[in-house]
Design a protein around this motif. Structure first.
Motif, PDB file in Angstrom:
ATOM      1  N   LEU A   1      44.995  34.896  35.891  1.00 52.42           N
ATOM      2  CA  LEU A   1      43.572  35.151  35.673  1.00 52.42           C
ATOM      3  C   LEU A   1      43.064  36.298  36.535  1.00 52.42           C
ATOM      4  O   LEU A   1      42.076  36.952  36.184  1.00 52.42           O
ATOM      5  CB  LEU A   1      42.761  33.888  35.974  1.00 52.42           C
ATOM      6  N   LEU A   2      43.741  36.551  37.661  1.00 47.22           N
ATOM      7  CA  LEU A   2      43.264  37.578  38.591  1.00 47.22           C
ATOM      8  C   LEU A   2      43.209  38.963  37.947  1.00 47.22           C
ATOM      9  O   LEU A   2      42.382  39.803  38.325  1.00 47.22           O
ATOM     10  CB  LEU A   2      44.166  37.612  39.837  1.00 47.22           C
ATOM     11  N   LYS A   3      44.082  39.215  36.954  1.00 48.23           N
ATOM     12  CA  LYS A   3      44.089  40.548  36.333  1.00 48.23           C
ATOM     13  C   LYS A   3      42.785  40.820  35.586  1.00 48.23           C
ATOM     14  O   LYS A   3      42.404  41.976  35.400  1.00 48.23           O
ATOM     15  CB  LYS A   3      45.283  40.697  35.394  1.00 48.23           C
ATOM     16  N   TYR A   4      42.105  39.758  35.154  1.00 49.06           N
ATOM     17  CA  TYR A   4      40.836  39.948  34.456  1.00 49.06           C
ATOM     18  C   TYR A   4      39.707  40.267  35.434  1.00 49.06           C
ATOM     19  O   TYR A   4      38.656  40.772  35.021  1.00 49.06           O
ATOM     20  CB  TYR A   4      40.496  38.707  33.637  1.00 49.06           C
ATOM     21  N   LEU A   5      39.898  39.943  36.707  1.00 51.96           N
ATOM     22  CA  LEU A   5      38.884  40.238  37.710  1.00 51.96           C
ATOM     23  C   LEU A   5      39.021  41.652  38.268  1.00 51.96           C
ATOM     24  O   LEU A   5      38.041  42.222  38.747  1.00 51.96           O
ATOM     25  CB  LEU A   5      38.982  39.220  38.864  1.00 51.96           C
ATOM     26  N   ALA A   6      40.230  42.214  38.221  1.00 48.23           N
ATOM     27  CA  ALA A   6      40.472  43.522  38.828  1.00 48.23           C
ATOM     28  C   ALA A   6      39.533  44.612  38.300  1.00 48.23           C
ATOM     29  O   ALA A   6      38.955  45.373  39.092  1.00 48.23           O
ATOM     30  CB  ALA A   6      41.934  43.925  38.646  1.00 48.23           C
ATOM     31  N   PRO A   7      39.333  44.748  36.971  1.00 45.97           N
ATOM     32  CA  PRO A   7      38.468  45.838  36.488  1.00 45.97           C
ATOM     33  C   PRO A   7      36.994  45.650  36.849  1.00 45.97           C
ATOM     34  O   PRO A   7      36.214  46.599  36.722  1.00 45.97           O
ATOM     35  CB  PRO A   7      38.657  45.787  34.959  1.00 45.97           C
ATOM     36  N   VAL A   8      36.579  44.447  37.240  1.00 44.64           N
ATOM     37  CA  VAL A   8      35.157  44.199  37.532  1.00 44.64           C
ATOM     38  C   VAL A   8      34.965  43.774  38.986  1.00 44.64           C
ATOM     39  O   VAL A   8      33.985  43.110  39.317  1.00 44.64           O
ATOM     40  CB  VAL A   8      34.592  43.107  36.577  1.00 44.64           C
ATOM     41  N   LYS A   9      35.885  44.176  39.853  1.00 49.05           N
ATOM     42  CA  LYS A   9      35.825  43.700  41.241  1.00 49.05           C
ATOM     43  C   LYS A   9      34.579  44.204  41.970  1.00 49.05           C
ATOM     44  O   LYS A   9      34.010  43.491  42.811  1.00 49.05           O
ATOM     45  CB  LYS A   9      37.091  44.095  41.989  1.00 49.05           C
ATOM     46  N   SER A  10      34.128  45.424  41.649  1.00 45.53           N
ATOM     47  CA  SER A  10      32.925  45.927  42.317  1.00 45.53           C
ATOM     48  C   SER A  10      31.693  45.134  41.907  1.00 45.53           C
ATOM     49  O   SER A  10      30.855  44.778  42.744  1.00 45.53           O
ATOM     50  CB  SER A  10      32.732  47.413  42.011  1.00 45.53           C
TER      51      SER A  10
ATOM     52  N   GLY B   1      30.912  38.026  33.659  1.00 43.66           N
ATOM     53  CA  GLY B   1      31.255  36.996  32.671  1.00 43.66           C
ATOM     54  C   GLY B   1      31.417  37.572  31.283  1.00 43.66           C
ATOM     55  O   GLY B   1      32.385  37.271  30.576  1.00 43.66           O
ATOM     56  N   GLN B   2      30.480  38.427  30.873  1.00 46.60           N
ATOM     57  CA  GLN B   2      30.557  39.007  29.534  1.00 46.60           C
ATOM     58  C   GLN B   2      31.727  39.964  29.402  1.00 46.60           C
ATOM     59  O   GLN B   2      32.365  40.059  28.352  1.00 46.60           O
ATOM     60  CB  GLN B   2      29.241  39.731  29.201  1.00 46.60           C
ATOM     61  N   LYS B   3      32.035  40.688  30.486  1.00 53.21           N
ATOM     62  CA  LYS B   3      33.165  41.620  30.457  1.00 53.21           C
ATOM     63  C   LYS B   3      34.486  40.861  30.322  1.00 53.21           C
ATOM     64  O   LYS B   3      35.376  41.254  29.555  1.00 53.21           O
ATOM     65  CB  LYS B   3      33.179  42.443  31.746  1.00 53.21           C
ATOM     66  N   ILE B   4      34.615  39.762  31.053  1.00 49.89           N
ATOM     67  CA  ILE B   4      35.823  38.936  30.957  1.00 49.89           C
ATOM     68  C   ILE B   4      35.935  38.342  29.560  1.00 49.89           C
ATOM     69  O   ILE B   4      37.008  38.322  28.948  1.00 49.89           O
ATOM     70  CB  ILE B   4      35.801  37.828  32.027  1.00 49.89           C
ATOM     71  N   LEU B   5      34.805  37.838  29.051  1.00 47.24           N
ATOM     72  CA  LEU B   5      34.774  37.266  27.703  1.00 47.24           C
ATOM     73  C   LEU B   5      35.223  38.302  26.678  1.00 47.24           C
ATOM     74  O   LEU B   5      36.057  38.024  25.805  1.00 47.24           O
ATOM     75  CB  LEU B   5      33.353  36.798  27.398  1.00 47.24           C
ATOM     76  N   PHE B   6      34.698  39.517  26.801  1.00 39.85           N
ATOM     77  CA  PHE B   6      35.043  40.601  25.877  1.00 39.85           C
ATOM     78  C   PHE B   6      36.531  40.912  25.948  1.00 39.85           C
ATOM     79  O   PHE B   6      37.202  41.017  24.912  1.00 39.85           O
ATOM     80  CB  PHE B   6      34.219  41.842  26.236  1.00 39.85           C
ATOM     81  N   ARG B   7      37.057  41.046  27.153  1.00 38.93           N
ATOM     82  CA  ARG B   7      38.451  41.456  27.301  1.00 38.93           C
ATOM     83  C   ARG B   7      39.407  40.375  26.799  1.00 38.93           C
ATOM     84  O   ARG B   7      40.381  40.665  26.089  1.00 38.93           O
ATOM     85  CB  ARG B   7      38.746  41.775  28.766  1.00 38.93           C
ATOM     86  N   MET B   8      39.127  39.113  27.148  1.00 35.54           N
ATOM     87  CA  MET B   8      40.036  38.031  26.761  1.00 35.54           C
ATOM     88  C   MET B   8      40.028  37.835  25.257  1.00 35.54           C
ATOM     89  O   MET B   8      41.080  37.648  24.633  1.00 35.54           O
ATOM     90  CB  MET B   8      39.666  36.733  27.482  1.00 35.54           C
ATOM     91  N   ARG B   9      38.850  37.857  24.642  1.00 38.13           N
ATOM     92  CA  ARG B   9      38.788  37.658  23.195  1.00 38.13           C
ATOM     93  C   ARG B   9      39.447  38.818  22.457  1.00 38.13           C
ATOM     94  O   ARG B   9      40.126  38.614  21.457  1.00 38.13           O
ATOM     95  CB  ARG B   9      37.331  37.488  22.752  1.00 38.13           C
TER      96      ARG B   9
END
Length: 607
Positions: A35-44, A112-120
């Protein structure tokens, strides 16, 4: 929760994918790592959201301390200047809390929306690449649940759940430390109710776990019934099943209601318990702290601060109790998501796969095939369709006709033998280059939401309007399209439901024509059209088939009689081959199927 140790081959997913009967571990390292890879692009943005939470928590912790200072140092001493300073600090703390709340909601919402977008997006792209056998073995409703519900669960965990857990723990520790610094004995008295709360929370969690599992299973059943009821509404109404289906839906819906009521009842239990323990702690502080105030050991402000801290201390405990179950659900959702993403396409290009040039000839060499291991539907099939030749495949229902078409396009792998196109084994060429050579029109005409023009252009998005019109004319669809109010811009609706079955079939034929493939496969392509439309299609098909390699699968005599050769299948085996006249003269299976409809003479034998 079981996990795969690597990608899953084949169409069947592990049982955990289809399971709504369990929650996950509170912490699953393998799921968390992925799951950590989904946080990397939005870490800031995540850091800004975390900063907001810290700011809000600091403002919450600061208020009782400021009350103590204001009361003991300035109100009781009559220091108006100091009191004014405290008021200014109060305003600053309020602004700090407001700013923290703003940062939290803005940036964690974005995360949250960015993670949702990327995973879907990732799951959709992965599903598009999976082989047809995967969808044969797994229900669409379950797959949709993974893409929607499980991703939503993960989004909530990554966007705010983890930070809320960390913040709640840090807030508890910070409040405990501040209370101990202010007055150790009063702090220990306040914390004396925590063991009792921990015991209650442990017992509550066990019952809540079962209740939430029941809710999850109930909503999955409701969604499945709802999807089936909507998709099959035409059949339901034609068979007057509305009342029976309503009763069945009412039953599963009531189970969902009951499950949610029980879960709400459990949730309603926890908060009053915490409030009772809060009241007990407050009473203990008032009694003991009040005696210290009267004895002059502490100020009134310290007592007020402790009373305020008690409220702030138990709120994070309630939050942790709620997040405990949410964390388990998120871990289970994560496991199911990654099980889906770990499924490799059963059919994949080899590293040595080449781009096939323009194809002309199809050959089956000793092909045997089964959808389910050990249950063959095709047995030792041998035949060739030469360049420019039209070959028809006929046979009774279940003879294996459509399976031949699926193997040409390599939607499935053969068990034995090989299928070649221009001498290239279909396994040795890239799937895209192979399927670009083959136009397929099936018996189930499928249209996508959008206009008629968009559907005809689906295989060649770059085609011009004139090319679309020419393809529609060749297919015999132009005439009915021009009678529609908006012509080629007419929206076809979901699956093309506002067009007749015959019209959908003509549009699909136009789509195949526009793709201009050298090989054409017609799988019961005229089965959905009436006699007049069929005659129109036959005329169009005769023009289209000139110079092309064509394989026609049909049950109507008019579709197969003009073929150069006819292959007769029975129970997955070739039992006869020849022209229409030759096969009629043999008076075998072909005669039994088509004789009475195509040739005068004695009554054919019963099939």
């Amino acid at each position: 929760m079981q996990h795969s140790d690597g990608p899953h081959r084949g169409g069947q997913l592990p049982s955990t994918f289809d399971s709504d009967k369990m929650l996950g571990k509170v912490y699953d390292a393998r799921v968390v790592r992925r799951l950590l890879k989904y946080l990397a692009p939005v870490k800031s943005q995540l850091a800004l959201g975390a900063t907001g939470i810290i700011m809000r928590s600091l403002s919450t912790i600061a208020v009782p301390y400021l009350v103590a200072v204001a009361t003991d140092r300035f109100i009781q001493t009559g220091d108006l200047g100091g009191l004014n300073t405290i008021v200014i600090i109060f305003v600053g703390v309020a602004l700090l809390g407001w700013g923290g709340r703003y940062l939290e909601q803005l940036y964690l919402g974005y995360v949250g929306q960015k993670i949702l977008f990327r995973m879907r997006t990732e799951m959709f792209e992965h599903l598009q690449r999976l082989s047809l056998s995967f969808f044969d073995h797994n229900k669409v409703g379950r797959i949709m649940s993974r893409v929607q519900n499980d991703v939503q669960q993960i989004q909530e965990l990554l966007a705010s759940g983890v930070l809320q857990i960390v913040t709640s723990v840090l807030t508890l520790v910070a409040i405990a430390c501040v209370m101990i610094i202010m007055n150790t004995r009063l702090a220990l008295l306040t914390l004396s109710v925590v063991p009792a709360l921990a015991i209650v929370a442990f017992i509550w969690q066990r019952y809540a776990r079962r209740a939430f599992i029941r809710v999850r299973r109930a909503i999955a059943t409701v969604n499945a019934q709802l999807q089936e009821g909507i998709s099959g509404v035409r059949v339901i109404q034609s068979l007057t099943r509305e009342e029976i289906n309503a009763e069945q839906f009412d039953s599963v819906n009531r189970e969902h209601l009951s499950a949610n009521v029980d879960a709400a009842r459990l949730q309603a239990v926890m908060q009053p318990v915490v409030q009772i323990l809060t009241a007990i702690a407050t009473g203990l502080v008032i009694v003991y702290g009040g005696s210290q105030v009267l004895a002059g050991e502490i100020g009134v402000g310290v007592l007020l601060a402790f009373i305020l801290y008690i409220q702030r201390f138990f709120d994070p405990i309630l939050e942790l109790a709620r997040q405990y179950v949410e964390l388990q659900r998120a871990m289970a959702s994560g496991a199911r998501i990654f099980e889906l993403l770990d499924v490799d396409p059963e059919i994949a290009d080899t590293p040595q796969a080449i781009e096939i040039p323009q194809a002309r000839e199809i050959k089956f060499k000793g092909v045997s095939f089964s959808y389910t291991p050990g249950v063959e539907v095709l047995h030792n099939i041998d035949f060739t369709v030469n360049h420019g030749e039209t070959v028809a495949i006929v046979g009774r229902t279940g003879a294996g006709k459509s399976s031949l078409a699926n193997l040409i396009t390599r939607f499935y792998e053969v068990d034995k033998g090989e299928v070649t196109v221009d001498g290239y084994n279909v396994n040795s060429v890239t799937q895209q280059s192979l399927r670009r050579q083959i136009g397929v029109v099936t018996q189930d005409p499928f249209l996508f939401s959008g206009s008629i023009e968009e559907n005809i252009r689906y295989g060649r998005p770059e085609a011009s309007r004139q090319e679309v019109v020419e393809a529609a004319k060749t297919a015999g669809a132009h005439e009915f399209i021009t009678t529609l109010e908006y012509g080629y811009e007419t929206q076809v609706g979901e699956r093309g439901e506002n067009l007749s079955a015959g019209q959908r079939q003509l549009v699909c034929l136009g789509r195949a024509i526009l793709a201009n493939p050298p090989i054409l496969v017609l799988d019961e392509a005229t089965s959905s059209v009436d006699t007049n439309a069929e005659r129109l299609m036959q005329k169009s098909l005769r023009r289209l088939m000139k110079g092309r390699t064509c394989l026609i699968i049909a049950h109507r005599p008019s579709t197969v009689t003009q073929a150069d050769r006819i292959i007769v299948l029975e129970q997955g085996r070739i039992v006869d081959m020849g022209s229409h006249r030759e096969l009629l003269a043999k008076k075998g299976l072909y005669y039994n199927i088509f004789g009475a409809l195509t040739a005068p003479g004695p009554e054919p034998q019963s099939a």
